[in-house]
Design an enzyme around this catalytic site. Structure first.
Site, PDB file in Angstrom:
ATOM      1  N   TYR A  95      -7.656 -25.474  18.744  1.00 23.64           N
ATOM      2  CA  TYR A  95      -7.080 -24.646  19.813  1.00 23.64           C
ATOM      3  C   TYR A  95      -6.584 -25.469  21.003  1.00 23.64           C
ATOM      4  CZ  TYR A  95      -7.986 -20.117  17.713  1.00 23.64           C
ATOM      5  OH  TYR A  95      -7.950 -19.024  16.889  1.00 23.64           O
ATOM      6  N   GLU A 137     -13.361 -15.473  14.943  1.00 28.53           N
ATOM      7  CA  GLU A 137     -13.327 -16.295  13.723  1.00 28.53           C
ATOM      8  C   GLU A 137     -14.705 -16.832  13.365  1.00 28.53           C
ATOM      9  OE1 GLU A 137     -10.249 -19.009  14.898  1.00 28.53           O
ATOM     10  OE2 GLU A 137      -8.865 -17.313  15.129  1.00 28.53           O
ATOM     11  N   GLY A 276       7.724  -2.991  -4.389  1.00 24.41           N
ATOM     12  CA  GLY A 276       7.709  -4.307  -5.014  1.00 24.41           C
ATOM     13  C   GLY A 276       6.309  -4.847  -5.219  1.00 24.41           C
ATOM     14  N   VAL A 277       6.126  -6.119  -4.849  1.00 27.25           N
ATOM     15  CA  VAL A 277       4.821  -6.762  -5.028  1.00 27.25           C
ATOM     16  C   VAL A 277       3.784  -6.209  -4.064  1.00 27.25           C
ATOM     17  CG1 VAL A 277       5.128  -8.683  -3.401  1.00 27.25           C
ATOM     18  CG2 VAL A 277       3.789  -9.023  -5.511  1.00 27.25           C
ATOM     19  N   PRO A 281      -2.333  -5.045  -3.513  1.00 29.77           N
ATOM     20  CA  PRO A 281      -3.567  -4.548  -2.903  1.00 29.77           C
ATOM     21  C   PRO A 281      -3.822  -3.091  -3.248  1.00 29.77           C
ATOM     22  CG  PRO A 281      -1.848  -4.691  -1.239  1.00 29.77           C
ATOM     23  CD  PRO A 281      -1.320  -5.353  -2.489  1.00 29.77           C
TER      24      PRO A 281
END
Length: 407
Positions: A95, A137, A276-277, A281
């Site tokens: 960072y 994170e 499409g793709v 999910p």
């Protein structure tokens, strides 16, 4: 907390960012990658060449400045960024590098207009943003590391199966080399794959949605070959996976991440809309809902060019015949002579939710959208115009405010 003076200064720079934001970000990437070439192993170099990464970051910085008084309004965006960073293995010590070159680029581009007050304000604002993302994170890393089958960093996997799903999409079933379990994921999440790209001489990382339900032993990803065009080059990683990675080879994966996933505990209707793709999910979501004893009403609306490129069409049709609570609606924009209306597809043209409003407008339904950004924007706006509440529409956030210009 930022002082009011700092927030006022940041807000005052919004028009400047609107005018010079992309120039600032281009300079930022040039300077940072020039001084730290090792970061080319982290950043998507194809997006660098095409300008997509610069555009995305410029919009994110603009959104942060415009919402500096109400950063909570950016919650979903920041959560998505944190998941993406975790999937790339971003660390706290990176960072300061980003901060140094972002502030330096602002100073270079704005010149004398970048007063001491402006630079101080942006230093404080960036510091706050970095702290928020680092905290998010670290929470994700800890959750992965302490979960059964979880890990941080990269883990070696064998390619157990390689299965073509259509002319463009191939699925890879991946199992860990160490033979240990793999961490659970939520239907809709993705994993990152890291491969060495000889044409670039660097490692490249790509995220691919997990296209099956969790089983604790393997993961499956379904990858579209990005063939390229006059406007953009062919995909480095997708073509490498299609052409050179075979069953028995090894690849490296990050643990699953992503904040776009279905609520598996709900019992209300679900409408999946993909192009499409973007169906990858959705396949995971669909299979998970069909496993539920609640028998939730489930509609899957999908758009493809034709039967040659549509992935998993036989499996989808079979599922629709086996489950009374599941209904499939297919749109083909360019059906082939061999594609049969009523059998292979239901409607000719692009996905148009207005055309099927009587079938998809269900009480308390949740709508999940995945596909190219223009596709998602179109479906989102059409659902809103049909009276669907914003809170019921879920999509992957690819930018700071995907639909801001359309609202």
């Amino acid at each position: 907390m930022l002082t009011q003076a700092v927030r006022d200064t940041i807000k005052a720079t919004v028009p400047v960012l609107a005018e010079h934001g992309r120039e600032i970000i281009v300079r930022f990437y040039q300077n940072m990658l020039g001084e730290h070439p090792e970061l080319k192993n982290v950043f998507n170099m194809a997006h660098q060449q095409q300008g997509q990464q610069q555009e995305a970051l410029a919009r994110a910085v603009y959104a942060y400045a415009a919402n500096i008084d109400d950063p909570q309004s950016l919650g979903a965006l920041l959560e998505g960024i944190a998941h993406k960073h975790a999937s790339l293995g971003v660390q706290p010590d990176q960072y300061p590098i980003v901060g140094k070159h972002l502030l330096g680029a602002i100073k270079e581009v704005l010149g004398a207009a970048a007063t001491d007050d402006i630079m101080y304000a942006w230093e404080q604002a960036y510091g706050q943003l970095a702290d928020v993302l680092i905290g998010m994170e670290q929470g994700l890393y800890q959750q992965s590391a302490t979960s059964d089958g979880g890990w941080n960093g990269w883990r070696e996997f064998n390619v157990r199966e390689k299965n073509p799903e259509s002319e463009e999409i191939t699925s890879f079933v991946l199992e860990p080399v160490d033979g240990q379990p793999v961490v659970h994921f939520e239907p809709g999440q993705y994993t990152s794959i890291a491969v060495q790209v000889p044409d670039l001489g660097v490692q490249q990382i790509r995220q691919y949605s997990l296209s099956d339900v969790p089983n604790g032993r393997t993961y499956r990803i379904s990858v579209k070959r990005e063939s390229g065009s006059e406007e953009r080059p062919a995909g480095y990683v997708s073509n490498l996976l299609h052409d050179h990675v075979q069953a028995g080879d090894r690849v490296r994966l990050a643990a699953p991440y992503g904040n776009f996933f279905i609520d598996v505990n709900a019992t209300t209707p679900v409408v999946l809309i993909s192009g499409g793709v973007g169906l990858t999910p959705m396949i995971s979501m669909l299979k998970r809902v069909l496993q539920s004893p609640d028998q939730r009403e489930l509609l899957f609306v999908h758009g493809a060019r034709n039967g040659r490129v549509q992935a998993m069409k036989t499996k989808l049709r079979q599922a629709a015949t086996e489950h009374d609570n599941f209904h499939l609606i297919m749109f083909y924009s360019e059906p082939l002579a061999t594609d049969q209306a009523g059998l292979d597809y239901d409607y000719e043209g692009f996905v148009d939710v207005r055309q099927i409003a009587d079938r998809i407008l269900l009480e308390d339904a949740d709508y999940y959208i995945c596909g190219p950004v223009p596709f998602m924007r179109m479906q989102h706006d059409a659902l809103m115009n049909l009276g669907v509440k914003e809170a019921r529409i879920h999509y992957e956030v690819f930018g700071p405010d995907l639909f801001a210009e359309q609202r």
